[in-house]
Design an enzyme around this catalytic site. Structure first.
Site, PDB file in Angstrom:
ATOM      1  N   GLY A  28       0.812  -1.219   0.000  1.00 60.88           N
ATOM      2  CA  GLY A  28       0.000   0.000   0.000  1.00 60.88           C
ATOM      3  C   GLY A  28       0.843   1.264   0.000  1.00 60.88           C
ATOM      4  N   HIS A  34       4.382   1.846  -7.995  1.00 60.16           N
ATOM      5  CA  HIS A  34       3.334   0.813  -7.988  1.00 60.16           C
ATOM      6  C   HIS A  34       2.462   0.927  -9.244  1.00 60.16           C
ATOM      7  CE1 HIS A  34       3.983   1.443  -3.494  1.00 60.16           C
ATOM      8  NE2 HIS A  34       4.248   0.157  -3.637  1.00 60.16           N
ATOM      9  N   ASP A 147      13.444  -3.492  -5.628  1.00 58.04           N
ATOM     10  CA  ASP A 147      13.800  -4.477  -4.606  1.00 58.04           C
ATOM     11  C   ASP A 147      14.441  -5.664  -5.325  1.00 58.04           C
ATOM     12  OD1 ASP A 147      12.347  -3.426  -1.990  1.00 58.04           O
ATOM     13  OD2 ASP A 147      11.029  -3.055  -3.691  1.00 58.04           O
ATOM     14  N   GLN A 150      14.831  -9.070  -3.620  1.00 62.87           N
ATOM     15  CA  GLN A 150      13.500  -9.675  -3.473  1.00 62.87           C
ATOM     16  C   GLN A 150      13.063 -10.310  -4.793  1.00 62.87           C
ATOM     17  OE1 GLN A 150      10.137  -7.605  -1.399  1.00 62.87           O
ATOM     18  NE2 GLN A 150       9.423  -7.195  -3.476  1.00 62.87           N
TER      19      GLN A 150
HETATM   20  P1  AMP Z   1       6.101  -2.274  -1.551  1.00 62.75           P
HETATM   21  O1  AMP Z   1       4.702  -1.746  -1.469  1.00 62.75           O
HETATM   22  O2  AMP Z   1       7.152  -1.279  -1.169  1.00 62.75           O
HETATM   23  O3  AMP Z   1       6.257  -3.609  -0.872  1.00 62.75           O
HETATM   24  O4  AMP Z   1       6.371  -2.539  -3.080  1.00 62.75           O
HETATM   25  C1  AMP Z   1       5.482  -3.287  -3.872  1.00 62.75           C
HETATM   26  C2  AMP Z   1       6.109  -3.515  -5.219  1.00 62.75           C
HETATM   27  O5  AMP Z   1       6.375  -2.250  -5.827  1.00 62.75           O
HETATM   28  C3  AMP Z   1       7.450  -4.259  -5.151  1.00 62.75           C
HETATM   29  O6  AMP Z   1       7.512  -5.191  -6.220  1.00 62.75           O
HETATM   30  C4  AMP Z   1       8.451  -3.148  -5.317  1.00 62.75           C
HETATM   31  O7  AMP Z   1       9.672  -3.581  -5.876  1.00 62.75           O
HETATM   32  C5  AMP Z   1       7.712  -2.220  -6.264  1.00 62.75           C
HETATM   33  N1  AMP Z   1       8.249  -0.859  -6.187  1.00 62.75           N
HETATM   34  C6  AMP Z   1       8.466  -0.123  -5.076  1.00 62.75           C
HETATM   35  N2  AMP Z   1       9.029   1.062  -5.394  1.00 62.75           N
HETATM   36  C7  AMP Z   1       9.178   1.074  -6.747  1.00 62.75           C
HETATM   37  C8  AMP Z   1       9.702   2.015  -7.691  1.00 62.75           C
HETATM   38  N3  AMP Z   1      10.203   3.192  -7.316  1.00 62.75           N
HETATM   39  N4  AMP Z   1       9.689   1.675  -9.003  1.00 62.75           N
HETATM   40  C9  AMP Z   1       9.191   0.475  -9.402  1.00 62.75           C
HETATM   41  N5  AMP Z   1       8.681  -0.445  -8.574  1.00 62.75           N
HETATM   42  C10 AMP Z   1       8.669  -0.160  -7.248  1.00 62.75           C
END
Ligand code: AMP
Length: 278
Positions: A28, A34, A147, A150
């Site tokens: 979220g 996202h 990530d 990950q």
């Molecule tokens: P999170 O909500 O931070 O767990 O991220 C959810 C997904 O969004 C994960 O696959 C992250 O790698 C991706 N994500 C987070 N920040 C970015 C970004 N700046 N650019 C692209 N994908 C992102």
């Protein structure tokens, strides 16, 4: 089409329409990063499911689980605007029985680089992602290169456990000044934010070099120049598939990854570069 909010497996089954399903797992506080994942899912699938779940299992005891931003109503607006079909928003009790026993181990690759600073983090990530895969049963899932470890571990899990799911990696979305978008950026003061630019600046400077030693040295210099408000956890130059450090004779793609704390905010970032054979 009305956006469906699903709270459990039954809701997910009811929402299923047939055709290819793409899952975008998130915690979220949705931002442009996202959104770019959702758009990638949209072009590849008939139905897009976004999960929003702040996963307690992937936070250490001294990490920011309780203060992690929760902006569910705004997130629903983002999902509506992006044409998402289903938002899966389970509560922790739905996800984790109090007597649960079995979980996923990320193995050695989960204990190095980022894993060395966050013990158990990747076990928590893989456990929740496997559960989301089993609940949503997607044909494909999209994760951010932001990530990178990950993403590599999820690919490893899919291969090692024979999961019938295609994994797509999406490029990191950045602010115009280079800062990688993150839900945690909202913790940064204006001064912190200026200091935080050292991460992407270091990665860019390092990636312009041609040997592993030079890449590391030049990136490290930029981090050092940021001063005492920035505390570096690691600067690593690794094989993207294994996250093992590359040596001087390495040829092929590599990830230059950094983690650092600015003020009270821990940030990570990375870039991919390629070493040509000598
Ligand atoms: P999170 O909500 O931070 O767990 O991220 C959810 C997904 O969004 C994960 O696959 C992250 O790698 C991706 N994500 C987070 N920040 C970015 C970004 N700046 N650019 C692209 N994908 C992102």
């Amino acid at each position: 089409m009305e956006l469906i909010v699903a709270r459990g497996r039954e809701d997910l089954v009811k929402a299923r329409r047939g055709g290819a399903v793409a899952l975008v797992p998130t915690m979220g506080a949705l931002h442009e990063g996202h959104r770019s994942l959702i758009r990638q899912a949209r072009v590849r699938a008939d139905q897009v499911v976004v999960s929003i779940f702040v996963n307690p299992l992937q936070f250490g005891p001294n990490e920011d689980f309780s203060r992690y931003p929760r902006t569910f109503d705004a997130d629903l607006d983002v999902c509506r605007a992006e044409g998402v079909d289903v938002v899966f928003h389970p509560d922790a009790a739905e996800m984790y029985a109090s007597d649960r026993q079995v979980s996923v181990s990320a193995g050695h690759m989960g204990s190095i680089v980022e894993g060395a600073f966050r013990p158990g983090h990747f076990d928590g990530v893989l456990t929740v992602v496997l559960k989301l895969f089993n609940l949503v049963q997607p044909d494909l899932a999209v994760f951010g290169q932001k990530d990178a470890q990950q993403l590599a571990l999820i690919r490893r899990m899919v291969a090692d456990l024979d999961l019938p799911i295609e994994i797509l990696g999406a490029p990191t979305v950045r602010e115009p000044d280079g800062l990688a978008l993150s839900s945690r950026n909202r913790y940064l003061s204006e001064d912190d934010r200026q200091v935080a630019l050292a991460l992407s600046r270091a990665l860019r400077a390092g990636a312009a070099e041609f040997t592993p030693a030079r890449v590391r040295a030049v990136a490290q210099e930029v981090l050092d120049a940021a001063g005492p408000r920035l505390t570096t956890d690691y600067l690593a130059l690794v094989d993207p598939a294994t996250f093992a450090e590359v040596d001087e004779s390495y040829a092929g793609p590599a990830v230059l990854a950094v983690a650092a704390t600015v003020g009270t905010t821990r940030l990570i970032d990375n870039v991919t570069l390629t070493f040509n054979p000598a």
